[in-house]
Design an enzyme around this catalytic site. Structure first.
Site, PDB file in Angstrom:
ATOM      1  N   GLU A  92       1.078  -1.361   0.170  1.00 47.58           N
ATOM      2  CA  GLU A  92      -0.119  -0.004   0.144  1.00 47.58           C
ATOM      3  C   GLU A  92       1.257   1.030  -0.353  1.00 47.58           C
ATOM      4  O   GLU A  92       0.918   1.977   0.583  1.00 47.58           O
ATOM      5  CB  GLU A  92      -0.872   0.221   1.249  1.00 47.58           C
ATOM      6  N   ASN A  94       2.177  -4.521  -3.538  1.00 45.37           N
ATOM      7  CA  ASN A  94       0.792  -4.517  -3.637  1.00 45.37           C
ATOM      8  C   ASN A  94      -0.214  -3.589  -2.962  1.00 45.37           C
ATOM      9  O   ASN A  94       0.109  -2.642  -1.721  1.00 45.37           O
ATOM     10  CB  ASN A  94       0.805  -5.809  -2.581  1.00 45.37           C
ATOM     11  N   HIS A 152     -10.524  -5.784  -2.657  1.00 38.25           N
ATOM     12  CA  HIS A 152     -11.136  -5.880  -1.398  1.00 38.25           C
ATOM     13  C   HIS A 152     -12.593  -5.048  -2.281  1.00 38.25           C
ATOM     14  O   HIS A 152     -12.447  -3.447  -2.100  1.00 38.25           O
ATOM     15  CB  HIS A 152     -10.529  -4.555  -0.567  1.00 38.25           C
ATOM     16  N   GLU A 157      -6.251 -10.553  -1.705  1.00 38.67           N
ATOM     17  CA  GLU A 157      -6.937 -10.101  -0.831  1.00 38.67           C
ATOM     18  C   GLU A 157      -8.488 -10.262  -1.217  1.00 38.67           C
ATOM     19  O   GLU A 157      -9.388  -9.195  -0.981  1.00 38.67           O
ATOM     20  CB  GLU A 157      -6.061  -9.298  -0.152  1.00 38.67           C
ATOM     21  N   ASP A 188     -12.301  -9.522  -1.419  1.00 32.94           N
ATOM     22  CA  ASP A 188     -14.034  -9.968  -0.931  1.00 32.94           C
ATOM     23  C   ASP A 188     -14.350  -9.411  -1.167  1.00 32.94           C
ATOM     24  O   ASP A 188     -14.107  -8.424  -2.081  1.00 32.94           O
ATOM     25  CB  ASP A 188     -13.616  -9.959   0.443  1.00 32.94           C
TER      26      ASP A 188
END
Ligand code: 9MR
Length: 481
Positions: A155, A196, A232, A261, A263
């Protein structure tokens, strides 16, 4: 989404007309097996507290997932809570679980502005570089040979594409990124080194910033092997713009890409409409990765709502994962992943009635039983069995299907006394058999004729085959005589 809805409607009509004739069929492959058929992995994050939940670990290690990422236990606050005092107990426990269950591990994460112990933020800027290099060297050396990849930098960007401030940026400017990557390469020359981030999944200012950073690193000879796209997502914010094209432009730089990641959250309460939208998101992400050769895999950020980070961070939101808080698969989300990976949806049960099929498919409500709903949609493409003809019955079904091929199976039954059989059908969509076992076959244009082998003329008998398809793979009516 429109296409998905039309597809669902077609399935619904077909399900209603064939559900009464559904037969049980072989179990479908796991998510990881489907991904592996495309040279990718399908994984789930996990965390240490969850490893004592045996119902949870039975699914985590039960074959659905070929990869895991520790959600917290390799982060700086876990591995170096005090300066130069390292603790690997929690990370090691996850590596051990993964090794015992044939799962690869992504290391997450070496340098991040968050979950830093207080001492890092208190360092004089002149000491930050040495502390960062020491942290990377120690942790990456410890996990050398145990992780296949590292999120070296996590990030680094704000949403507008400017660099995020952190102790590292404040001390070294953006040069901390190159330094971190070089240090990680020296400590573990075999791990794939990633940057990432989130909100970089589609085209936009933030993914442009990542793209330019990576090109600049490459031009300086900095070791970088991959870019992670966290994924996300939230159904209320729309699907990222041109995700596949975005992944592809990074792949075209000679990099691996991964969905790290994933979701898909929603504003609670869950309902059938939100579930259906969520399923399109899962399907679109998975298809985007599947379409990009260098997309090496997909990780969901834990597999169950029971252990999702979402409700703790976004008040009133949740239901983001393909398994619910009771560890039950959600048929909508799960099947969307299966079909995104090129699979066909899970086994129909023999006892589904047409009306049960209709209500399960049409409402897809969270309270509908997963197996009923799954059965309904699967039955459309799974099998057909005409009324008995000539004293024997043939039941045709598709047991597996992928981009260009499928595996079919036909069961032959008859009253006692019969010692030979012939099954015929006509393909409607140009399908071509390439191999058949348990019978001898001829195909002439669309027409297929299969006769018993000498050893299986007395039903019940089964034969199987592999065939090519493209566009549509309709179930033909198979007749037995
Ligand atoms: O899943 C992690 C959660 O348990 C932690 O409380 C949280 C703290 O920041 O971090 C979560 O994982 C994050 C990941 O490390 C980086 N990308 C965003 C993830 C969700 O916050």
């Amino acid at each position: 989404m429109r296409r998905a809805l039309i597809g669902a409607a077609v399935l619904l009509v077909a399900a209603v007309s064939t559900a009464a004739m559904v037969r049980a069929e072989a179990a479908t492959p796991t998510l990881n097996a489907l991904a592996a058929a495309k040279g990718k992995y399908f994984g789930s994050a996990t965390d240490n507290g969850e490893l004592s939940d045996t119902a949870y670990t039975a699914i985590l290690g039960g074959g659905e997932f070929g990869q895991t990422t520790p959600g917290n236990s390799m982060k700086w606050d876990a591995t170096e809570p005090n300066r130069n005092s390292f603790s690997y107990t929690r990370g090691d426990a996850i590596v051990t679980f993964a090794q015992q269950h044939n799962m690869k591990v992504r290391g997450h994460t070496l340098v991040w502005h968050s979950q830093l112990p207080g001492w890092v933020g208190s360092l004089p800027t002149t000491e930050v570089q040495a502390a960062m290099e020491n942290h990377i060297t120690q942790v990456a050396t410890h996990y050398r040979g145990k992780v296949f990849a590292w999120d070296v930098v996590n990030e680094p960007f704000n949403d507008d594409g400017t660099f995020r401030t952190s102790p590292f940026y404040n001390a070294m400017g953006s040069a901390y990124i190159a330094d971190a990557l070089r240090t990680a390469r020296a400590a573990d020359p075999d791990a794939k080194l990633y940057i990432n981030d989130y909100n970089t999944d589609g085209l936009g200012a933030k993914s442009d910033a990542m793209f330019n950073l990576v090109k600049s690193l490459q031009s300086q000879g900095v070791p970088i092997d991959g870019v992670g796209f966290q994924g996300h997502l939230a159904i209320q914010y729309g699907f990222p713009s041109q995700m596949q094209q975005n992944l592809q432009r990074f792949a075209d730089l000679g990099l691996d890409v991964a969905i790290t990641e994933l979701d898909v959250r929603m504003v609670l309460p869950r309902d059938a409409t939100k579930d259906a939208t969520q399923a399109t998101y899962y399907n679109n992400v998975v298809k985007a990765c599947a379409a990009v050769t260098r997309c090496v895999g997909i990780t969901i950020w834990d597999y169950t709502d029971k252990y999702s980070w979402v409700p703790n961070t976004f008040s009133g939101q949740g239901a983001a994962l393909p398994w619910d808080e009771n560890l039950q698969k959600k048929p909508t989300a799960y099947n969307a992943i299966v079909t995104g990976l090129g699979g066909v949806v899970d086994s129909p049960s023999p006892s589904v009635s047409p009306s049960a099929s209709r209500s399960a498919s049409a409402s897809a409500s969270p309270s509908a039983s997963p197996s009923a709903s799954r059965s309904a949609s699967a039955s459309a493409s799974a099998s057909s069995s005409p009324p008995p003809a000539g004293g024997c019955t043939a039941t045709y079904k598709i047991v597996n299907q992928w981009d260009t091929g499928f595996q079919g199976e036909v069961n032959v039954t008859a009253p006692a006394g019969r010692t030979s059989w012939t099954v015929t059908w006509s393909f409607a969509n140009g399908q071509t058999i390439t191999q058949l076992w348990g019978g001898t076959y001829t195909q002439s244009g669309a027409s297929v004729t299969v006769k018993n082998e000498t050893w299986n003329g007395t039903p019940p008998a089964t034969f199987g085959f592999l065939a090519n398809w493209s566009g549509t793979n309709a179930i033909p009516t198979a007749r037995c005589s």
